[in-house]
Design a protein around this motif. Structure first.
Motif, PDB file in Angstrom:
ATOM      1  N   VAL A 236     -41.182 -65.231-118.043  1.00 43.10           N
ATOM      2  CA  VAL A 236     -39.756 -64.971-118.226  1.00 43.10           C
ATOM      3  C   VAL A 236     -39.399 -65.195-119.689  1.00 43.10           C
ATOM      4  CG1 VAL A 236     -39.094 -67.356-117.674  1.00 43.10           C
ATOM      5  CG2 VAL A 236     -37.460 -65.503-117.288  1.00 43.10           C
ATOM      6  N   GLN A 237     -38.371 -64.518-120.145  1.00 42.92           N
ATOM      7  CA  GLN A 237     -37.917 -64.724-121.517  1.00 42.92           C
ATOM      8  C   GLN A 237     -37.068 -65.994-121.617  1.00 42.92           C
ATOM      9  OE1 GLN A 237     -35.910 -61.101-122.750  1.00 42.92           O
ATOM     10  NE2 GLN A 237     -37.789 -60.346-123.704  1.00 42.92           N
ATOM     11  N   ALA A 238     -37.025 -66.552-122.789  1.00 38.50           N
ATOM     12  CA  ALA A 238     -36.187 -67.727-123.024  1.00 38.50           C
ATOM     13  C   ALA A 238     -34.746 -67.428-122.617  1.00 38.50           C
ATOM     14  CB  ALA A 238     -36.249 -68.135-124.489  1.00 38.50           C
ATOM     15  N   GLY A 239     -34.136 -68.390-121.950  1.00 36.24           N
ATOM     16  CA  GLY A 239     -32.788 -68.213-121.436  1.00 36.24           C
ATOM     17  C   GLY A 239     -32.737 -67.691-120.018  1.00 36.24           C
ATOM     18  N   GLY A 240     -33.873 -67.245-119.517  1.00 36.83           N
ATOM     19  CA  GLY A 240     -33.935 -66.702-118.167  1.00 36.83           C
ATOM     20  C   GLY A 240     -34.077 -67.765-117.103  1.00 36.83           C
ATOM     21  N   SER A 241     -34.256 -67.295-115.868  1.00 36.75           N
ATOM     22  CA  SER A 241     -34.331 -68.192-114.720  1.00 36.75           C
ATOM     23  C   SER A 241     -35.527 -67.861-113.843  1.00 36.75           C
ATOM     24  CB  SER A 241     -33.056 -68.080-113.871  1.00 36.75           C
ATOM     25  OG  SER A 241     -31.916 -68.458-114.606  1.00 36.75           O
ATOM     26  N   LEU A 242     -36.011 -68.877-113.163  1.00 40.18           N
ATOM     27  CA  LEU A 242     -37.033 -68.727-112.138  1.00 40.18           C
ATOM     28  C   LEU A 242     -36.739 -69.721-111.027  1.00 40.18           C
ATOM     29  CD1 LEU A 242     -40.434 -68.508-114.092  1.00 40.18           C
ATOM     30  CD2 LEU A 242     -39.386 -66.693-112.736  1.00 40.18           C
ATOM     31  N   ARG A 243     -37.202 -69.387-109.823  1.00 35.36           N
ATOM     32  CA  ARG A 243     -37.073 -70.301-108.704  1.00 35.36           C
ATOM     33  C   ARG A 243     -38.443 -70.519-108.087  1.00 35.36           C
ATOM     34  NH1 ARG A 243     -34.664 -69.714-102.689  1.00 35.36           N
ATOM     35  NH2 ARG A 243     -33.643 -71.758-102.468  1.00 35.36           N
ATOM     36  N   LEU A 244     -38.861 -71.759-108.064  1.00 40.48           N
ATOM     37  CA  LEU A 244     -40.126 -72.124-107.440  1.00 40.48           C
ATOM     38  C   LEU A 244     -39.883 -72.620-106.018  1.00 40.48           C
ATOM     39  CD1 LEU A 244     -41.843 -74.136-110.332  1.00 40.48           C
ATOM     40  CD2 LEU A 244     -41.826 -71.668-109.938  1.00 40.48           C
ATOM     41  N   SER A 245     -40.823 -72.303-105.141  1.00 35.56           N
ATOM     42  CA  SER A 245     -40.776 -72.793-103.763  1.00 35.56           C
ATOM     43  C   SER A 245     -42.108 -73.443-103.421  1.00 35.56           C
ATOM     44  CB  SER A 245     -40.515 -71.648-102.790  1.00 35.56           C
ATOM     45  OG  SER A 245     -39.304 -71.004-103.052  1.00 35.56           O
ATOM     46  N   CYS A 246     -42.061 -74.403-102.530  1.00 33.74           N
ATOM     47  CA  CYS A 246     -43.286 -75.060-102.074  1.00 33.74           C
ATOM     48  C   CYS A 246     -43.089 -75.470-100.615  1.00 33.74           C
ATOM     49  CB  CYS A 246     -43.582 -76.280-102.919  1.00 33.74           C
ATOM     50  SG  CYS A 246     -44.920 -77.315-102.291  1.00 33.74           S
ATOM     51  N   THR A 247     -44.011 -75.022 -99.761  1.00 34.38           N
ATOM     52  CA  THR A 247     -43.939 -75.343 -98.341  1.00 34.38           C
ATOM     53  C   THR A 247     -45.149 -76.148 -97.914  1.00 34.38           C
ATOM     54  OG1 THR A 247     -42.646 -73.371 -97.848  1.00 34.38           O
ATOM     55  CG2 THR A 247     -43.816 -74.390 -96.017  1.00 34.38           C
ATOM     56  N   ALA A 248     -44.890 -77.234 -97.222  1.00 34.16           N
ATOM     57  CA  ALA A 248     -45.959 -78.059 -96.669  1.00 34.16           C
ATOM     58  C   ALA A 248     -46.247 -77.617 -95.242  1.00 34.16           C
ATOM     59  CB  ALA A 248     -45.560 -79.528 -96.684  1.00 34.16           C
ATOM     60  N   SER A 249     -47.524 -77.404 -94.944  1.00 34.07           N
ATOM     61  CA  SER A 249     -47.903 -76.972 -93.606  1.00 34.07           C
ATOM     62  C   SER A 249     -49.045 -77.837 -93.089  1.00 34.07           C
ATOM     63  CB  SER A 249     -48.324 -75.503 -93.621  1.00 34.07           C
ATOM     64  OG  SER A 249     -49.464 -75.324 -94.431  1.00 34.07           O
ATOM     65  N   GLY A 250     -49.210 -77.822 -91.765  1.00 27.81           N
ATOM     66  CA  GLY A 250     -50.244 -78.621 -91.125  1.00 27.81           C
ATOM     67  C   GLY A 250     -49.623 -79.635 -90.189  1.00 27.81           C
ATOM     68  N   VAL A 251     -50.443 -80.565 -89.743  1.00 26.31           N
ATOM     69  CA  VAL A 251     -49.968 -81.602 -88.820  1.00 26.31           C
ATOM     70  C   VAL A 251     -49.351 -82.716 -89.655  1.00 26.31           C
ATOM     71  CG1 VAL A 251     -50.572 -83.233 -87.014  1.00 26.31           C
ATOM     72  CG2 VAL A 251     -51.738 -81.009 -87.148  1.00 26.31           C
ATOM     73  N   ILE A 252     -48.022 -82.781 -89.643  1.00 31.09           N
ATOM     74  CA  ILE A 252     -47.278 -83.736 -90.466  1.00 31.09           C
ATOM     75  C   ILE A 252     -46.295 -84.485 -89.582  1.00 31.09           C
ATOM     76  CG2 ILE A 252     -45.693 -84.019 -92.404  1.00 31.09           C
ATOM     77  CD1 ILE A 252     -46.829 -81.359 -93.505  1.00 31.09           C
ATOM     78  N   PHE A 253     -46.306 -85.811 -89.661  1.00 32.35           N
ATOM     79  CA  PHE A 253     -45.343 -86.587 -88.890  1.00 32.35           C
ATOM     80  C   PHE A 253     -44.007 -86.661 -89.615  1.00 32.35           C
ATOM     81  CE2 PHE A 253     -43.774 -89.490 -85.862  1.00 32.35           C
ATOM     82  CZ  PHE A 253     -43.086 -90.483 -86.534  1.00 32.35           C
ATOM     83  N   SER A 254     -44.045 -86.975 -90.903  1.00 31.44           N
ATOM     84  CA  SER A 254     -42.806 -87.053 -91.670  1.00 31.44           C
ATOM     85  C   SER A 254     -43.113 -86.882 -93.151  1.00 31.44           C
ATOM     86  CB  SER A 254     -42.096 -88.385 -91.443  1.00 31.44           C
ATOM     87  OG  SER A 254     -42.885 -89.460 -91.918  1.00 31.44           O
ATOM     88  N   ILE A 255     -42.106 -86.391 -93.873  1.00 31.17           N
ATOM     89  CA  ILE A 255     -42.221 -86.232 -95.322  1.00 31.17           C
ATOM     90  C   ILE A 255     -41.166 -87.081 -95.986  1.00 31.17           C
ATOM     91  CG2 ILE A 255     -42.188 -84.643 -97.266  1.00 31.17           C
ATOM     92  CD1 ILE A 255     -43.020 -82.420 -95.408  1.00 31.17           C
ATOM     93  N   ASN A 256     -41.564 -87.893 -96.922  1.00 29.21           N
ATOM     94  CA  ASN A 256     -40.609 -88.696 -97.671  1.00 29.21           C
ATOM     95  C   ASN A 256     -40.182 -87.915 -98.909  1.00 29.21           C
ATOM     96  OD1 ASN A 256     -40.913 -90.738 -95.740  1.00 29.21           O
ATOM     97  ND2 ASN A 256     -42.662 -91.589 -96.840  1.00 29.21           N
ATOM     98  N   THR A 257     -40.491 -88.426-100.065  1.00 27.01           N
ATOM     99  CA  THR A 257     -40.098 -87.762-101.299  1.00 27.01           C
ATOM    100  C   THR A 257     -40.921 -86.504-101.536  1.00 27.01           C
ATOM    101  OG1 THR A 257     -39.463 -89.870-102.266  1.00 27.01           O
ATOM    102  CG2 THR A 257     -39.857 -88.055-103.790  1.00 27.01           C
TER     103      THR A 257
END
Length: 121
Positions: A12-33
């Motif tokens: 992206v050019q300076a001054g522009g925007s981006l949006r990052l995403s991250c998904t946790a998958s698998g057997v998870i009981f709980s997510i803290n931070t």
């Protein structure tokens, strides 16, 4: 097997925007931070932003006012909206989740594979 999968990086050019995403998958009981960190060649990985389960946020001084972290607990997903990007924001961005796999087990840190963000001047 827990996986954190990131998306949304790019050029992206300076001054522009981006949006990052991250998904946790698998057997998870709980997510803290959950959080985002970044790293450039020859430097240590540094904190960008973190968010608690309840929505409390913490930002590096260098991104305050420009980046916004958010999460969707139902989807085990964390986002990073990056506005007013600068060339010095160029780095590999890593997603991190502090989570528990089962009740009464210890909390562990998991990391994504990283996504490249490049900001041109």
């Amino acid at each position: 097997q827990v996986q954190l999968v990131e998306s949304g990086g790019g050029l992206v050019q300076a001054g522009g925007s981006l949006r990052l995403s991250c998904t946790a998958s698998g057997v998870i009981f709980s997510i803290n931070t959950m959080g985002w960190y970044r790293q450039t060649p020859g430097k240590q990985r540094e904190l960008v932003a973190t968010i608690s389960t309840g929505g409390n946020t913490n930002y590096a001084d260098s991104v305050k006012g420009r980046f916004t972290i958010s999460r969707d607990n139902a989807k085990n997903t964390v986002y990073l909206q990056m506005n007013a990007l600068k060339p010095e924001d160029t780095a590999v961005y890593y997603c991190q989740a502090n989570l528990r796999l089962m009740l009464n087990t210890r909390v562990l840190d998991y990391w994504g594979q990283g996504t490249q963000v490049t900001v041109s001047s």
